[in-house]
Design an enzyme around this catalytic site. Structure first.
Site, short mmCIF file in Angstrom:
data_model
loop_
_atom_site.label_atom_id
_atom_site.label_comp_id
_atom_site.label_asym_id
_atom_site.label_seq_id
_atom_site.Cartn_x
_atom_site.Cartn_y
_atom_site.Cartn_z
N ASP A 172 0.69 -1.39 -0.09
CA ASP A 172 0.20 0.14 0.09
C ASP A 172 0.90 1.35 -0.06
O ASP A 172 0.30 2.26 0.68
CB ASP A 172 -1.02 -0.07 1.24
CG ASP A 172 -1.97 -1.20 1.37
OD1 ASP A 172 -1.97 -1.94 0.32
OD2 ASP A 172 -2.68 -1.12 1.97
N LYS A 199 -6.60 -4.74 -3.22
CA LYS A 199 -7.21 -5.37 -1.98
C LYS A 199 -8.41 -4.61 -1.29
O LYS A 199 -7.97 -3.33 -1.08
CB LYS A 199 -6.25 -5.92 -0.97
CG LYS A 199 -5.45 -4.81 -0.25
CD LYS A 199 -4.40 -5.33 0.49
CE LYS A 199 -3.52 -4.47 1.20
NZ LYS A 199 -4.05 -3.58 2.20
N LYS A 237 -7.36 -4.73 5.01
CA LYS A 237 -6.29 -4.60 5.40
C LYS A 237 -5.40 -5.52 5.39
O LYS A 237 -4.31 -5.50 4.96
CB LYS A 237 -6.26 -4.01 7.04
CG LYS A 237 -7.28 -3.20 7.50
CD LYS A 237 -7.03 -1.76 6.69
CE LYS A 237 -8.16 -0.66 7.17
NZ LYS A 237 -8.03 0.61 6.22
N THR A 259 0.62 0.83 6.67
CA THR A 259 1.27 1.09 7.60
C THR A 259 1.70 -0.06 8.62
O THR A 259 0.93 -1.20 8.62
CB THR A 259 0.21 2.08 8.73
OG1 THR A 259 -0.78 1.35 8.96
CG2 THR A 259 0.17 3.51 8.03
N CYS A 310 -2.12 -2.33 7.67
CA CYS A 310 -2.08 -3.21 6.51
C CYS A 310 -0.99 -4.39 6.76
O CYS A 310 -1.02 -5.59 6.15
CB CYS A 310 -2.12 -2.69 5.43
SG CYS A 310 -3.89 -1.83 5.13
N1 TIU Z 1 -2.49 0.22 4.46
C1 TIU Z 1 -3.07 0.53 5.63
O1 TIU Z 1 -2.41 0.29 6.57
N2 TIU Z 1 -4.37 1.10 5.79
C2 TIU Z 1 -4.63 2.23 6.68
O2 TIU Z 1 -5.86 2.39 6.70
N3 TIU Z 1 -3.89 2.24 7.68
C3 TIU Z 1 -3.90 3.27 8.49
O3 TIU Z 1 -2.86 3.37 9.40
N4 TIU Z 1 -5.09 4.05 8.51
#
Ligand code: TIU
Length: 222
Positions: free
Chosen positions: A25, A130, A133, A159, A163
């Protein structure tokens, strides 16, 4: 087999021919101002700072011939794969699907859902959209890895505690040996990143291992 002697909590052995790098991501929606991450109230500058490190990791993985999989958290334009609970959660300044400065927030095909230009996938690399998460949930990731004979996973991206950790836990339950590349992942919350690294490698690598980008590249001899 390759090895990372300094991996925590103990050395990590892996077969590069059976290893994939999963970059989670690294999208404009999480890394740039005006996207989904910022709409949740987060300061995105911490995430921007790891882009060069992730680029170096990807470049090394390419030189070593690893399978490379990029994921994107995003939803169909008609929102048919967006649970109402996910859309309704919290008090964001923009909800998923709303129009924002980078197009509709977290929607496939919109500028914000694209991977940041410095980490652009190359032809032949998997780009996996996807809706959740975790990258295994409601995607063909398990089959993609099985088709390629992958048994070892290296994780980078954002993060760390959302995810990345969710995907790493999904992978652990599916029998993969996973290693999180410490300096190629980031959180909006430094304490959450530190806690995630600790909990992954606690209890004898209960979820997996951690190591630095330099250690991974040295092990790959690239
Ligand atoms: N990709 C991911 O971690 N999606 C999130 O929403 N992360 C947050 O920390 N918000």
């Amino acid at each position: 087999m390759a090895g990372i002697a300094g991996a925590q909590p103990f050395p990590f052995s892996f077969d590069p021919a059976a290893t994939a790098l999963i970059v989670i991501d690294m999208q404009r929606d999480f890394v740039e101002p005006g996207g989904f991450g910022a709409s949740l109230g987060n300061d995105v500058t911490r995430l921007q700072a790891i882009v060069p490190t992730v680029a170096a990791l990807i470049a090394g993985a390419r030189r070593a011939g690893l399978a490379i999989i990029h994921t994107r958290e995003c939803h169909r334009p008609d929102l048919s794969d967006l649970p109402q609970a996910k859309r309704d959660r919290g008090s964001p300044t923009l909800r998923i699907g709303d129009p924002g400065p980078m197009g509709r927030v977290l929607i496939a095909g919109e500028p914000g859902a694209e991977i940041v230009p410095d980490l652009a996938p190359l032809p032949g690399e998997v780009v996996l959209d996807k809706p959740g998460k975790g990258a295994f949930h409601a995607t063909p990731l398990g089959q993609i890895l099985a088709d390629r004979g992958v048994r070892f996973l290296l994780f980078a991206g954002v993060t760390t505690e959302v995810c990345v950790q969710t995907t790493m836990r999904e992978a652990n339950d599916r029998g993969f040996d996973g290693l999180l590349v410490e300096d190629a992942t980031e959180s909006y919350f430094p304490a959450f990143k530190a806690a995630t690294l600790d909990m992954i490698r606690a209890q004898g690598a209960i979820v997996g291992w951690t190591a630095t980008t330099a250690e991974v590249l040295e092990a790959l001899d690239v």
